[in-house]
Design a protein around this motif. Structure first.
Motif, PDB file in Angstrom:
ATOM      1  N   ALA A 199      25.694  55.948   0.422  1.00 23.77           N
ATOM      2  CA  ALA A 199      26.445  57.325  -0.074  1.00 23.77           C
ATOM      3  C   ALA A 199      27.304  57.514   0.004  1.00 23.77           C
ATOM      4  O   ALA A 199      28.950  57.444   0.178  1.00 23.77           O
ATOM      5  CB  ALA A 199      24.971  57.934  -0.884  1.00 23.77           C
ATOM      6  N   ARG A 200      27.553  57.055   1.634  1.00 25.88           N
ATOM      7  CA  ARG A 200      28.722  58.267   2.197  1.00 25.88           C
ATOM      8  C   ARG A 200      29.627  56.932   2.983  1.00 25.88           C
ATOM      9  O   ARG A 200      30.094  56.774   3.554  1.00 25.88           O
ATOM     10  CB  ARG A 200      28.536  58.904   2.239  1.00 25.88           C
ATOM     11  N   SER A 201      29.037  55.732   3.376  1.00 21.54           N
ATOM     12  CA  SER A 201      29.299  54.371   4.684  1.00 21.54           C
ATOM     13  C   SER A 201      30.005  53.125   3.664  1.00 21.54           C
ATOM     14  O   SER A 201      28.883  52.843   2.986  1.00 21.54           O
ATOM     15  CB  SER A 201      28.673  54.117   5.187  1.00 21.54           C
ATOM     16  N   PHE A 202      31.225  52.821   3.919  1.00 24.82           N
ATOM     17  CA  PHE A 202      32.079  52.034   3.226  1.00 24.82           C
ATOM     18  C   PHE A 202      32.075  50.715   4.131  1.00 24.82           C
ATOM     19  O   PHE A 202      32.850  52.140   5.355  1.00 24.82           O
ATOM     20  CB  PHE A 202      33.192  52.206   2.200  1.00 24.82           C
ATOM     21  N   LEU A 203      32.445  49.271   4.029  1.00 25.76           N
ATOM     22  CA  LEU A 203      32.934  48.618   5.462  1.00 25.76           C
ATOM     23  C   LEU A 203      34.173  48.000   4.517  1.00 25.76           C
ATOM     24  O   LEU A 203      34.066  48.435   3.378  1.00 25.76           O
ATOM     25  CB  LEU A 203      32.176  47.323   5.120  1.00 25.76           C
ATOM     26  N   ILE A 204      35.138  47.771   4.878  1.00 27.32           N
ATOM     27  CA  ILE A 204      36.171  47.455   4.537  1.00 27.32           C
ATOM     28  C   ILE A 204      36.779  45.607   5.116  1.00 27.32           C
ATOM     29  O   ILE A 204      36.356  45.538   6.153  1.00 27.32           O
ATOM     30  CB  ILE A 204      37.421  47.716   5.538  1.00 27.32           C
ATOM     31  N   HIS A 205      36.753  45.196   4.237  1.00 23.49           N
ATOM     32  CA  HIS A 205      37.057  43.208   4.161  1.00 23.49           C
ATOM     33  C   HIS A 205      38.797  43.065   4.558  1.00 23.49           C
ATOM     34  O   HIS A 205      39.686  43.225   3.326  1.00 23.49           O
ATOM     35  CB  HIS A 205      36.306  42.251   3.633  1.00 23.49           C
ATOM     36  N   VAL A 206      39.079  42.838   5.955  1.00 27.48           N
ATOM     37  CA  VAL A 206      40.664  43.521   6.226  1.00 27.48           C
ATOM     38  C   VAL A 206      41.510  42.350   5.535  1.00 27.48           C
ATOM     39  O   VAL A 206      42.366  42.599   5.139  1.00 27.48           O
ATOM     40  CB  VAL A 206      40.493  43.499   7.413  1.00 27.48           C
ATOM     41  N   PRO A 207      41.175  41.569   5.622  1.00 25.11           N
ATOM     42  CA  PRO A 207      41.774  39.923   4.851  1.00 25.11           C
ATOM     43  C   PRO A 207      41.980  40.123   3.689  1.00 25.11           C
ATOM     44  O   PRO A 207      43.200  40.378   2.601  1.00 25.11           O
ATOM     45  CB  PRO A 207      41.211  38.459   5.248  1.00 25.11           C
ATOM     46  N   THR A 208      41.518  40.494   3.157  1.00 26.47           N
ATOM     47  CA  THR A 208      41.024  41.153   1.696  1.00 26.47           C
ATOM     48  C   THR A 208      41.930  42.266   1.086  1.00 26.47           C
ATOM     49  O   THR A 208      42.753  42.055  -0.183  1.00 26.47           O
ATOM     50  CB  THR A 208      39.596  41.469   0.977  1.00 26.47           C
ATOM     51  N   PHE A 209      41.772  43.099   1.795  1.00 27.17           N
ATOM     52  CA  PHE A 209      43.004  44.347   1.678  1.00 27.17           C
ATOM     53  C   PHE A 209      43.714  44.461   1.620  1.00 27.17           C
ATOM     54  O   PHE A 209      44.717  44.359   1.235  1.00 27.17           O
ATOM     55  CB  PHE A 209      41.843  45.338   2.931  1.00 27.17           C
ATOM     56  N   ILE A 210      44.452  43.106   3.246  1.00 28.02           N
ATOM     57  CA  ILE A 210      45.669  43.280   3.087  1.00 28.02           C
ATOM     58  C   ILE A 210      46.117  42.378   1.862  1.00 28.02           C
ATOM     59  O   ILE A 210      46.895  42.410   1.538  1.00 28.02           O
ATOM     60  CB  ILE A 210      45.664  41.896   4.141  1.00 28.02           C
ATOM     61  N   GLN A 211      45.234  41.407   1.180  1.00 30.37           N
ATOM     62  CA  GLN A 211      45.639  40.621   0.468  1.00 30.37           C
ATOM     63  C   GLN A 211      46.201  41.237  -0.968  1.00 30.37           C
ATOM     64  O   GLN A 211      46.966  41.266  -1.717  1.00 30.37           O
ATOM     65  CB  GLN A 211      44.486  39.411  -0.183  1.00 30.37           C
ATOM     66  N   CYS A 212      45.395  42.379  -1.299  1.00 33.11           N
ATOM     67  CA  CYS A 212      45.317  43.465  -2.464  1.00 33.11           C
ATOM     68  C   CYS A 212      46.254  44.394  -2.203  1.00 33.11           C
ATOM     69  O   CYS A 212      47.506  44.134  -3.070  1.00 33.11           O
ATOM     70  CB  CYS A 212      44.334  44.313  -2.276  1.00 33.11           C
ATOM     71  N   LEU A 213      47.172  44.715  -1.312  1.00 32.26           N
ATOM     72  CA  LEU A 213      48.181  45.249  -0.432  1.00 32.26           C
ATOM     73  C   LEU A 213      49.617  44.237  -1.022  1.00 32.26           C
ATOM     74  O   LEU A 213      50.236  45.011  -1.394  1.00 32.26           O
ATOM     75  CB  LEU A 213      48.542  45.379   1.096  1.00 32.26           C
ATOM     76  N   GLU A 248      35.711  40.427  10.658  1.00 28.77           N
ATOM     77  CA  GLU A 248      36.145  40.652   9.711  1.00 28.77           C
ATOM     78  C   GLU A 248      36.519  41.542   8.488  1.00 28.77           C
ATOM     79  O   GLU A 248      36.889  42.254   8.280  1.00 28.77           O
ATOM     80  CB  GLU A 248      36.815  39.227   8.207  1.00 28.77           C
ATOM     81  N   TYR A 249      35.072  42.321   8.989  1.00 30.50           N
ATOM     82  CA  TYR A 249      34.389  44.220   8.523  1.00 30.50           C
ATOM     83  C   TYR A 249      35.012  44.919   9.758  1.00 30.50           C
ATOM     84  O   TYR A 249      34.527  44.780  10.292  1.00 30.50           O
ATOM     85  CB  TYR A 249      33.172  43.921   7.867  1.00 30.50           C
ATOM     86  N   ILE A 250      35.589  46.002   9.414  1.00 29.90           N
ATOM     87  CA  ILE A 250      35.677  47.683   9.886  1.00 29.90           C
ATOM     88  C   ILE A 250      35.323  48.653   8.855  1.00 29.90           C
ATOM     89  O   ILE A 250      35.305  48.218   7.636  1.00 29.90           O
ATOM     90  CB  ILE A 250      36.743  46.877  10.246  1.00 29.90           C
ATOM     91  N   GLN A 251      34.079  49.349  10.158  1.00 28.09           N
ATOM     92  CA  GLN A 251      34.278  50.369   9.019  1.00 28.09           C
ATOM     93  C   GLN A 251      35.260  51.338   8.399  1.00 28.09           C
ATOM     94  O   GLN A 251      36.918  51.373   9.176  1.00 28.09           O
ATOM     95  CB  GLN A 251      33.608  51.556  10.026  1.00 28.09           C
ATOM     96  N   LYS A 252      34.983  52.193   7.045  1.00 27.74           N
ATOM     97  CA  LYS A 252      36.152  52.765   6.708  1.00 27.74           C
ATOM     98  C   LYS A 252      36.980  53.689   7.346  1.00 27.74           C
ATOM     99  O   LYS A 252      38.476  53.696   7.514  1.00 27.74           O
ATOM    100  CB  LYS A 252      35.774  53.404   5.088  1.00 27.74           C
ATOM    101  N   ASN A 253      36.500  54.076   7.779  1.00 25.98           N
ATOM    102  CA  ASN A 253      36.692  55.550   8.846  1.00 25.98           C
ATOM    103  C   ASN A 253      38.154  54.573  10.190  1.00 25.98           C
ATOM    104  O   ASN A 253      38.416  55.703  10.765  1.00 25.98           O
ATOM    105  CB  ASN A 253      35.821  56.485   8.989  1.00 25.98           C
ATOM    106  N   GLU A 254      37.207  54.102  10.552  1.00 22.19           N
ATOM    107  CA  GLU A 254      37.833  53.911  11.698  1.00 22.19           C
ATOM    108  C   GLU A 254      38.831  52.901  11.035  1.00 22.19           C
ATOM    109  O   GLU A 254      40.039  52.413  11.966  1.00 22.19           O
ATOM    110  CB  GLU A 254      36.381  52.510  12.495  1.00 22.19           C
ATOM    111  N   PHE A 255      39.378  51.494  10.290  1.00 21.02           N
ATOM    112  CA  PHE A 255      40.198  51.092   9.800  1.00 21.02           C
ATOM    113  C   PHE A 255      41.592  52.385   9.688  1.00 21.02           C
ATOM    114  O   PHE A 255      42.458  51.876  10.273  1.00 21.02           O
ATOM    115  CB  PHE A 255      39.750  50.274   8.800  1.00 21.02           C
ATOM    116  N   VAL A 256      41.455  53.108   9.058  1.00 21.69           N
ATOM    117  CA  VAL A 256      42.489  53.786   7.849  1.00 21.69           C
ATOM    118  C   VAL A 256      42.751  54.642   9.975  1.00 21.69           C
ATOM    119  O   VAL A 256      43.836  55.186  10.390  1.00 21.69           O
ATOM    120  CB  VAL A 256      41.813  55.048   7.541  1.00 21.69           C
ATOM    121  N   LEU A 257      42.217  54.591  10.920  1.00 16.84           N
ATOM    122  CA  LEU A 257      42.385  55.647  12.210  1.00 16.84           C
ATOM    123  C   LEU A 257      43.375  54.618  12.774  1.00 16.84           C
ATOM    124  O   LEU A 257      43.891  54.817  14.226  1.00 16.84           O
ATOM    125  CB  LEU A 257      41.632  56.283  13.019  1.00 16.84           C
ATOM    126  N   SER A 258      43.214  53.458  12.579  1.00 21.21           N
ATOM    127  CA  SER A 258      43.523  51.967  13.484  1.00 21.21           C
ATOM    128  C   SER A 258      44.737  51.754  13.457  1.00 21.21           C
ATOM    129  O   SER A 258      45.537  52.181  13.015  1.00 21.21           O
ATOM    130  CB  SER A 258      42.236  50.763  13.734  1.00 21.21           C
TER     131      SER A 258
END
Length: 66
Positions: A46-60, A5-15
Motif C-alpha cells: 500500500a505504501r511502497s513502490f519501486l521504479i523501473h529507472v529505464p522506463t521512467f527515463i523513457q516516459c520522461l 534497474e529497480y530502485i525504491q521510489k523514495n530513494e530515487f527521488v533523492l538520488s
C-alpha cells in the motif's frame, strides 16, 4: 530487465540520478495513471513502490518530445 534497474521510489527521488525536482516527481507519481508513467512504477504494498529507472527515463523523454 534486471533487478538492478529497480530502485525504491523514495530513494530515487533523492538520488542524483533523478532528472526532475522532488515536486515534479511527486506530481508525475500522483498523475501516473493519466500521464503514462504508470508503467514505470511497481507497487510492492500500500505504501511502497519501486521504479523501473529505464522506463521512467523513457516516459520522461516521450513526454518532453525527445
Amino acid at each position: 530487465m534486471s533487478l538492478g534497474e529497480y530502485i525504491q521510489k523514495n530513494e530515487f527521488v533523492l538520488s542524483e540520478n533523478c532528472p526532475v525536482t522532488p515536486s515534479e516527481f511527486k506530481w508525475l507519481f500522483k498523475q501516473r495513471e493519466r500521464n503514462g508513467f504508470a508503467k514505470a512504477f511497481v507497487k510492492l504494498n500500500a505504501r511502497s513502490f519501486l521504479i523501473h529507472v529505464p522506463t521512467f527515463i523513457q516516459c520522461l523523454s516521450e513526454k518532453q518530445g525527445a
